[in-house]
Design an enzyme around this catalytic site. Sequence first.
Site: not given
Ligand SMILES: [Zn+2]
Length: 184
Positions: A46, A51, A106-107, A148-149, A152
């Site tokens: 995701g 991000q 998380c990226l 989670h997304e 953000h």
């Molecule tokens: Zn994340």
Amino acid sequence: MAVRSIRIYGDPILREKARPVEETTAALRRLAEDMIDTMIEAEGIGLAAPQVGETVRLYVVNLGAISPELFQDRRGPSLDGDPAHLALVNPRVVKQEGAQTGDEGCLSFPDLFEKVTRPEVVRVEATDLDGRPLEIEGSGLLARVLIHELDHLEGTLFIDYLSKFRLQFLRTRLKKLKASSQAG
Ligand SMILES: [Zn+2]
């Protein structure tokens, strides 16, 4: 289609609240396509627009990386007929049930995985890139990604769910991430 650079923890944009998408434009579609490329290259499941430095309410999910039995329900068109990748515009949670605790990453936090408790089932309503309504409900990992997304878009990060004790333990690693984010 292009891979964009992923903002790393410490970048203030990750703490901003994203604004609603008011119009589905060609630029929005390009952003979503770039986000999908970026997510795949980073081997993520995701990715949210902040991000990659865009504070709009949009995120993408790599459904191809999620096992089919976690899909409870799914309605609406998917991105360009490709069922593996989903772009959610102006998503909102309309149902969350139960609880699960598991490893989460998380990226924007390379190589950091921590135990986080999330709802077991999450249902999200959104629109697709053409403004058509879309609904998805998932459990397990899919529920975890969906929420989670969404976090953000509020400027909330998964480390916000960790205990003070755990954050203290991770202090040096988080500092290093922040330093790398400022360096480049
Ligand atoms: Zn994340």
